[in-house]
Design a protein around this motif. Sequence first.
Motif, short mmCIF file in Angstrom:
data_model
loop_
_atom_site.label_atom_id
_atom_site.label_comp_id
_atom_site.label_asym_id
_atom_site.label_seq_id
_atom_site.Cartn_x
_atom_site.Cartn_y
_atom_site.Cartn_z
N TYR A 178 4.67 5.70 -0.16
CA TYR A 178 4.63 6.89 0.68
C TYR A 178 5.42 6.72 1.97
O TYR A 178 5.30 5.72 2.67
N ASN A 179 6.27 7.71 2.24
CA ASN A 179 7.06 7.80 3.47
C ASN A 179 8.09 6.69 3.62
O ASN A 179 8.43 6.29 4.72
N ASN A 180 8.60 6.19 2.49
CA ASN A 180 9.66 5.18 2.51
C ASN A 180 10.82 5.64 1.65
O ASN A 180 10.61 6.24 0.58
N PRO A 181 12.07 5.37 2.06
CA PRO A 181 13.25 5.87 1.36
C PRO A 181 13.72 4.96 0.22
O PRO A 181 14.89 4.61 0.15
N PHE A 182 12.82 4.57 -0.65
CA PHE A 182 13.24 3.77 -1.79
C PHE A 182 12.28 3.95 -2.96
O PHE A 182 11.17 4.43 -2.80
N ARG A 237 0.83 -1.21 0.00
CA ARG A 237 0.00 0.00 0.00
C ARG A 237 0.86 1.26 0.00
O ARG A 237 2.05 1.20 0.26
N GLY A 238 0.25 2.38 -0.28
CA GLY A 238 0.94 3.66 -0.26
C GLY A 238 1.67 3.99 -1.54
O GLY A 238 2.51 4.89 -1.57
N ILE A 239 1.38 3.27 -2.61
CA ILE A 239 2.05 3.50 -3.88
C ILE A 239 1.64 4.87 -4.43
O ILE A 239 0.46 5.21 -4.47
N ASN A 240 2.63 5.68 -4.83
CA ASN A 240 2.33 6.93 -5.51
C ASN A 240 3.49 7.30 -6.42
O ASN A 240 4.48 6.58 -6.49
N GLU A 241 3.36 8.41 -7.10
CA GLU A 241 4.38 8.93 -8.00
C GLU A 241 4.85 7.86 -8.99
O GLU A 241 5.89 7.23 -8.80
N ILE A 289 9.36 11.44 -9.20
CA ILE A 289 10.14 10.61 -10.12
C ILE A 289 9.90 11.13 -11.53
O ILE A 289 8.76 11.39 -11.91
N ALA A 290 10.97 11.28 -12.30
CA ALA A 290 10.85 11.70 -13.70
C ALA A 290 11.92 11.00 -14.52
O ALA A 290 12.97 10.62 -14.00
N TYR A 291 11.65 10.86 -15.81
CA TYR A 291 12.60 10.23 -16.72
C TYR A 291 12.63 11.03 -18.00
O TYR A 291 11.59 11.30 -18.61
N ASP A 292 13.81 11.43 -18.42
CA ASP A 292 14.00 12.15 -19.68
C ASP A 292 14.45 11.14 -20.72
O ASP A 292 15.61 10.69 -20.71
N ARG A 293 13.56 10.77 -21.61
CA ARG A 293 13.86 9.74 -22.60
C ARG A 293 14.98 10.15 -23.56
O ARG A 293 15.75 9.30 -24.01
N LYS A 294 15.06 11.43 -23.88
CA LYS A 294 16.10 11.88 -24.81
C LYS A 294 17.49 11.68 -24.23
O LYS A 294 18.39 11.19 -24.91
#
Length: 134
Positions: A57-61, A40-44, A100-105
């Motif tokens: 949420y609230n976990n360092p990974f 549970r707590g999945i986001n971003e 979290i973000a990813y730049d495909r280029k």
Amino acid sequence: LLSNGTEYITYLDTETLQPTGKYLKIWFVQPKSPHPQPLRGINELEIIEGRLFANAYNNPFILVLDLEDGRVSHVLKTAHLPEVESQHAKKNDLNILNGIAYDRKSGRFLFTGKRWSKIYEIITPDLDNCQHQV
């Protein structure tokens, strides 16, 4: 894809952004237990090279999730970063990993958090040849 903070990810229609009725249940297996547990707590959420990256949420990974069955296949630890360290030094502080973000280029994988002063860039690991799978 849409997360509501539970262990379920909802698929959305790409044109209407309405739920399609298809869901993906996120789960993991703890090292001492053979039984799958809901996570549970999945986001971003971010899809990168056919894998779903997310944080709990609230976990360092950062979690790497299998889009076919919802299994947590890899865990990318971020506890060594200064912002994460300060989060755990102060109880009830919302200075948490949450971006979290990813730049495909460029192939750059970026992440940050609430109240963080920096954006971190990491090299996306070769997960197919990683020895530390979950």
